[in-house]
Design an enzyme around this catalytic site. Structure first.
Site, PDB file in Angstrom:
ATOM      1  N   TYR A  85       0.799  -1.224   0.000  1.00 19.49           N
ATOM      2  CA  TYR A  85       0.000   0.000   0.000  1.00 19.49           C
ATOM      3  C   TYR A  85       0.831   1.272   0.000  1.00 19.49           C
ATOM      4  O   TYR A  85       0.306   2.356  -0.208  1.00 19.49           O
ATOM      5  CB  TYR A  85      -0.976   0.011   1.177  1.00 19.49           C
ATOM      6  CG  TYR A  85      -2.327  -0.490   0.775  1.00 19.49           C
ATOM      7  CD1 TYR A  85      -3.118   0.234  -0.117  1.00 19.49           C
ATOM      8  CD2 TYR A  85      -2.820  -1.693   1.256  1.00 19.49           C
ATOM      9  CE1 TYR A  85      -4.353  -0.230  -0.506  1.00 19.49           C
ATOM     10  CE2 TYR A  85      -4.056  -2.169   0.860  1.00 19.49           C
ATOM     11  CZ  TYR A  85      -4.812  -1.428  -0.013  1.00 19.49           C
ATOM     12  OH  TYR A  85      -6.039  -1.888  -0.406  1.00 19.49           O
TER      13      TYR A  85
ATOM     14  N   GLU B 296      -1.020 -30.853  13.525  1.00 20.14           N
ATOM     15  CA  GLU B 296      -1.512 -30.206  12.304  1.00 20.14           C
ATOM     16  C   GLU B 296      -2.757 -29.376  12.574  1.00 20.14           C
ATOM     17  O   GLU B 296      -2.860 -28.243  12.128  1.00 20.14           O
ATOM     18  CB  GLU B 296      -1.839 -31.259  11.228  1.00 20.14           C
ATOM     19  CG  GLU B 296      -2.484 -30.663   9.974  1.00 20.14           C
ATOM     20  CD  GLU B 296      -2.817 -31.710   8.911  1.00 20.14           C
ATOM     21  OE1 GLU B 296      -2.365 -32.861   9.056  1.00 20.14           O
ATOM     22  OE2 GLU B 296      -3.526 -31.364   7.946  1.00 20.14           O
TER      23      GLU B 296
ATOM     24  N   ASP C 156      -2.834 -35.451   9.947  1.00 16.87           N
ATOM     25  CA  ASP C 156      -3.834 -36.323   9.350  1.00 16.87           C
ATOM     26  C   ASP C 156      -3.144 -37.404   8.532  1.00 16.87           C
ATOM     27  O   ASP C 156      -2.056 -37.191   8.000  1.00 16.87           O
ATOM     28  CB  ASP C 156      -4.764 -35.525   8.433  1.00 16.87           C
ATOM     29  CG  ASP C 156      -5.713 -34.644   9.216  1.00 16.87           C
ATOM     30  OD1 ASP C 156      -5.851 -34.870  10.432  1.00 16.87           O
ATOM     31  OD2 ASP C 156      -6.305 -33.733   8.607  1.00 16.87           O
TER      32      ASP C 156
END
Lengths: 423, 423
Positions: A166, A252, A304
């Site tokens: 910006y 995780e 997982d």
């Protein structure tokens, strides 16, 4: 038939203490003292491993052909930029014109170094001349970013990539352009992005047996309730790490983290629990590495049982491709894969209906991973991943909830630790 | 011409202290002591407002036609479930069969009550009989969820919606089904979802002049460095709030939060800074409400100048439609819109290239919001929103970085407070 199994499995899945499966494994549990001993040995081996000076590119006499960045102090960043500017001015005055010599971050310029077990950047450079229609914009953006970084180093404050964008929307046009050049600048100056005081949004949290200072405040992560401590975005203000933990548990998912935090798992088995809530962000990766190197603790990963769990493990372990120039600072070597591993699905009798079929994309990702060096170098991982691809089944950490909500913290993890069941 | 403006604006946008615009406003700043006095008056007015007992449905004699849930202790949740079960058993024994009477959460059953300034649920119920092919599954799921919640209340632990889903994947099939029934169960039992010990993933962080207890640990948010404290997912374990702050600063974005945290804005202007990093999550909404009610502090909101910034404000302020049954506990009344407001774009001379054109979707959302009661009731908001839709321009908080990275904390916010420029 279908009915009988369904009712059978429903009974089995009741989170009720005398559920057969839960008991089956609960009975295997030895007293905590025994489990703690097995962990002690892990700590010692890890500490000795870590104490041996880690290999560097120069040890492999690759330093000429490969490039890495290091942490630089603000003042060094300043002088680097000033030196660079002067050299450019001289080049202009001597009639050689205005151009930047930028390390290429293309995939073709990346290399996995087995000895280091991470991806590094090779030494190919590309010239970015101002007097060329194709590169004049990028050259200008580079100059602008350099001047902004110089201001940051003078002020000694941190900003986000978005802030940076910006400050000159008209020039940068969209953030991908300022972000890309920011990485170029890191490579050019040979310093990490955090040395440039440009930080990423924080995402990770940490709880457990860790005390550290964040921007001058001492934080005791055993006194952070269930919420835990948000991992600071600026690693350079993190220090004074102390811990009596035996290992770091890298989780995780948020949900598993909260389960362990509420059960204060870290008090039963002294550990530090950390999660990035999914994809690892830079701040969490830097924090994990700092813990590992300063505390010399083993890192056990709970992800997982799907290709992405392993991918996440790999990002922590040997880095992401697009920041390979900084792999030395972002990666944590020797992370152990604790679970949920494909072989656990049968071993721990995860009910069929808690396993999910892998999609075509999952299977493809799995097969691609089998080709990756960081997987190949670990036969155990290859075996597990091959099993996953063969059975075409995946499972989330939360699947353990089918044996009761606290099965993860009270049975699965303790048993894993007891059996030293990590790869 | 284009060049001259670009260079002109580039000069103006230099984050360099004597940048004209930055100075222009910096010079308007009075000493902090003066600004603090203006805040004192705001605190007093807010405290007196909060001390007057807030209106309830029964005050408006709506309690018969509208329904709201309350926080229940674990034991009350237990007995509620047991009572419900007994009544069902009786219904079965008396031959009336097995069915649940579930409050409808459909949009048609929702009502915005101006006096309360929030959305509530009307009293329409739907029967969920077991002996009906269309509702037998949902009825079974409801029974299963009730039994799981009962187990949670006995164990006194918290789980996520995901955990809940995995306890019976075969029955629930996908999480949307168990989630939906979970909300039904909240309504049936007349208690908040947090009373059911089912928590959402934490997302928010808090830093500044606040001390509170999280699961028994005392947390001092002035000593949380730059990272701040992760907001606990389970509000029922949060308590003992103490603060010497003059206001709560509710920030939409992570980046702005980090800027204010690093600059320790809360030490210059005693405040508590909180963010949910985008869309407000339940944990952050509960935490904000608890702060507001216990500390009786004004809440000032700093959001992007776009329709979504206002939408986020509305979710904190008067609740989201799909959890309207719990609006009493989730909403924080009387939040002031501090900025970035559409009128600020010109007022603070935000450079054109830092403003973004609104998309068709943006404009539609803006127009829809103009029809919402919670906007209508505040003429100032209507004016601002109309201006946004008229100019078709939006801007992020980060756009202020174009005046220098610390413009937000050193000029914009102090000036806003000094001028009491909130709506």
């Amino acid at each position: 038939m279908a009915d009988s199994t369904s009712t059978k499995s429903r009974k089995r899945r009741q989170p009720d203490p005398d559920s057969t499966t839960e008991l089956l494994f609960k009975n295997l549990l030895k007293p905590d003292s025994v489990i703690l001993q097995t962990l002690q040995s892990l700590v010692i081996s890890t500490a000795s491993a870590s104490s041996s000076k880690p290999l560097t590119l120069s040890d492999l006499s690759l330093s000429s052909s490969c490039r890495e960045v290091t942490d630089l102090s603000l003042t060094s960043v300043q002088s680097e930029i000033e030196a660079l500017t002067i050299s450019i001015v001289q080049s202009i005055l001597s009639g050689k014109g205005f151009s930047f010599n930028v390390p290429s971050r293309a995939a073709t310029n990346q290399l996995y170094v087995p000895e280091l077990d991470r991806i590094v950047l090779k030494d190919k450079n590309t010239l970015r001349p101002f007097a060329n229609i194709s590169s004049v914009r990028k050259c200008t953006i580079t100059a602008r970013i350099l001047s902004l970084i110089h201001q940051l180093s003078l002020k000694g404050i941190h900003v986000t990539k978005r802030d940076l964008f910006y400050t000159d929307v008209k020039l940068f046009q969209d953030q991908t352009q300022s972000d890309a050049v920011l990485d170029d600048v890191s490579c050019m100056l040979g310093c990490t992005r955090s040395s440039l005081n440009v930080i990423a949004a924080e995402k990770g949290v940490v709880v457990g047996r860790l005390i550290f200072s964040d921007n001058g405040d001492m934080i005791d992560c055993t006194k952070m309730g269930m919420g835990g401590k948000a991992i600071p975005p600026n690693i350079d203000r993190v220090g004074d790490m102390q811990s009596d933990a035996l290992f770091i548990l890298l989780v995780e998912k948020d949900a598993a983290y909260m389960r362990l935090a509420e059960d204060r798992f870290y008090n039963r088995f002294p550990c530090i629990i950390v999660t990035a809530k999914g994809q690892p962000d830079v701040a969490t990766r830097l924090f994990l590495r700092k813990m590992k190197t300063e505390l010399k603790l083993p890192v056990l990963a709970l992800v997982d049982s799907d290709p992405y769990g392993l991918k996440i493990l790999s990002v922590y372990g040997c880095g992401s491709k697009n920041m390979s120039y900084d792999s030395a600072n972002l990666t944590t070597p020797d992370i152990k894969w604790l679970g949920i591993r494909p072989s656990d699905l049968d071993k721990y009798k995860i009910p069929e209906q808690c396993r999910l079929p892998m999609t075509e994309q999952d299977i493809k990702t799995g097969k691609d991973l089998l080709e990756e060096d960081f997987v190949k170098k670990n036969p155990g991982w290859v075996e597990e991943l091959s099993l996953m691809v063969k059975t075409k089944q995946k499972a989330e950490i939360q699947a353990l909830s089918s044996f009761g909500f606290q099965y993860l913290s009270e049975v699965y993890l303790p048993l894993k630790l007891q059996q030293q069941d990590w790869l």
